[in-house]
Design a protein around this motif. Structure first.
Motif, short mmCIF file in Angstrom:
data_model
loop_
_atom_site.label_atom_id
_atom_site.label_comp_id
_atom_site.label_asym_id
_atom_site.label_seq_id
_atom_site.Cartn_x
_atom_site.Cartn_y
_atom_site.Cartn_z
N THR A 1 27.41 -3.23 34.33
CA THR A 1 26.54 -2.49 35.24
C THR A 1 26.09 -3.36 36.44
O THR A 1 25.85 -2.84 37.53
N THR B 1 34.34 3.18 28.14
CA THR B 1 35.18 2.66 29.24
C THR B 1 34.74 3.19 30.61
O THR B 1 35.03 2.56 31.61
N GLY B 2 34.14 4.37 30.66
CA GLY B 2 33.82 4.99 31.95
C GLY B 2 35.01 5.66 32.61
O GLY B 2 34.94 6.07 33.77
N ILE C 1 39.92 1.38 19.97
CA ILE C 1 41.04 1.67 20.86
C ILE C 1 40.88 0.83 22.11
O ILE C 1 39.84 0.91 22.79
N ASP C 2 41.87 -0.02 22.42
CA ASP C 2 41.80 -0.85 23.62
C ASP C 2 43.20 -1.33 23.96
O ASP C 2 43.95 -1.73 23.08
N PRO C 3 43.56 -1.33 25.25
CA PRO C 3 44.90 -1.81 25.62
C PRO C 3 45.08 -3.32 25.47
O PRO C 3 46.22 -3.79 25.42
N GLU D 1 21.26 3.10 26.77
CA GLU D 1 20.66 1.94 26.09
C GLU D 1 20.54 2.16 24.58
O GLU D 1 19.60 1.68 23.94
#
Ligand SMILES: NC(=O)c1ccc[n+]([C@@H]2O[C@H](COP(=O)([O-])OP(=O)(O)OC[C@H]3O[C@@H](n4cnc5c(N)ncnc54)[C@H](O)[C@@H]3O)[C@@H](O)[C@H]2O)c1
Ligand SMILES: [Zn+2]
Ligand SMILES: [Zn+2]
Length: 364
Positions: free
Chosen positions: A42, A261-262, A216-218, A310
């Motif tokens: 952020t 992830t946004g 889950i992540d590349p 938060e």
């Protein structure tokens, strides 16, 4: 007093270390000597003006340190206390009054205005005011002024230099599980994005007894770390279709999912991977105005999509709980952290953006 701080002067610019003048704390404020300040996505989102925080501004909203001085009306902490700085709420709106501080109606004004809620700023360079009070702290600095209400007292024997990220990213991921979704022991959770927020959710899911925890992540290093922190499965979204793979692993769909992830297309997956009646928590931040496409029938049959700020945390209660879980070895968030001197903030941010560092903590 003179302080060292990392300043962003223009949209997308780099952090420059400068000397600024910091005003004495006001009656309801606390002056904190910063020992460690985490870099959160952020901060970078605001540097890039997804949210138009006025510039030049000192960012940093995961500060931890030692109370140096307090204003005349401050009762919560005293000089010498160890503290974590967190988000600020107004305390007076309808949501604050009902105990839902993260949904304060003035959350934006309290945290993203680059000033105190009354519009003033306590930071100057020469004759010019500089924006600060980011999350009412601006902790990418040697000293920060916080409000009493967003200052959380922590035990003296806890490792203070590690604790800053509990003020935002880590309480967000952990709280999303422990306070917001509250999965029953034995249930399944899919976490999209194994950054510091997603991995905090993975650790919390293990604490509360989820039986199936899918990350889950590349990035393969992040999938490996997720497995070592309690995920039961890890998926590479560039190889497998996560929606199908999650249905196979859970026998029809996950009870809960978190979008960390946004990325709008990932949010779609986080909804579509749910069992009917499942709940998707939305955490990732996208630029103002970003839209997402969902299948109406994908939610009609009882799925829920909800935003989470938060981790629904009441920081004065939740941050000490996370510290105790860490002390017991049940919430090893220190595995996410790499320290940098504040003067190396540019390298810390670059390593973060290359995905090499999960949670950089800057030490003045
Ligand atoms: N809602 C809140 O209160 C709150 C608080 C703190 C942070 N955030 C937001 O949460 C998000 C996560 O923060 P972070 O610090 O963990 O960021 P991060 O960048 O470290 O983590 C994002 C992860 O998503 C992964 N990713 C990229 N593409 C993907 C895909 N297609 N599928 C699955 N994963 C993919 C990346 O590899 C990375 O590991 C950010 O958007 C941040 O701004 C929200
Ligand atoms: Zn409020
Ligand atoms: Zn943050």
């Amino acid at each position: 007093m003179r302080v060292q701080a990392a300043l962003i002067e223009e949209k997308g610019g780099s952090f420059g270390i400068v000397e600024l003048e910091l005003e004495e704390p006001r009656a309801d404020e606390v002056l904190v000597r910063i020992v460690g300040a985490g870099v959160c996505h952020t901060d970078l989102v605001c540097r890039d003006q997804y949210f138009p925080v006025p510039l030049p501004c000192v960012f940093g909203h995961e500060g931890a340190g030692v109370v140096e001085r307090v204003g005349a009306d401050v009762r919560k902490v005293a000089p010498g206390d160890h503290v974590v700085l967190t988000f600020k709420t107004c305390g007076n709106c309808v949501n604050c009054k009902k105990g839902a501080g993260p949904y304060c109606l003035d959350l934006y004004g309290q945290n993203f205005s680059g000033a105190r809620p009354d519009g003033s700023t306590g930071l100057t360079r020469g004759d010019h005011h500089v924006h600060g009070h980011f999350f009412q702290q601006s902790s990418f600095a040697s000293y920060a002024v916080a409000h009493e209400s967003n200052t959380v007292k922590v035990p003296r024997d806890a490792p203070l230099e590690l604790l800053g990220p509990l003020g935002c990213g880590i309480q967000t991921g952990a709280g999303a599980v422990m306070n917001s979704l509250r999965p029953n022991a034995g249930s399944s959770l899919a976490v999209f994005g194994a950054g510091s927020v997603g991995l905090s959710a993975v650790m919390a899911a293990r604490v509360v007894g989820c039986a199936t925890i899918i990350a889950i992540d590349p990035q393969s290093s992040r999938r490996d770390l997720a497995l070592s922190l309690g995920a039961t499965h890890a998926l590479d979204p560039t190889q497998d279709d996560p929606v199908k793979a999650i249905a196979d692993l859970t026998g029809g769909g996950a009870n809960f999912s978190l979008e960390c992830t946004g990325i709008p297309s990932v949010l779609r997956q986080a909804v579509d991977c749910l069992l009917l009646t499942g709940v998707c928590g939305v955490i990732g931040v996208a630029p103002l105005g970003t839209e997402v496409k969902l299948d109406v029938n994908g939610i009609l049959f009882g799925r829920t999509v909800r935003g989470i700020i938060e981790g629904d945390s009441v920081p004065d209660i939740f941050i000490p709980q996370l510290i105790e879980l860490h002390r017991q070895g049940r919430f090893p968030f220190d595995k996410l952290i790499r320290f940098y001197p504040l003067s190396e903030i540019t390298e810390a941010v670059a390593a973060t953006e290359r995905g090499e560092v999960l949670k950089a903590v800057l030490r003045p």
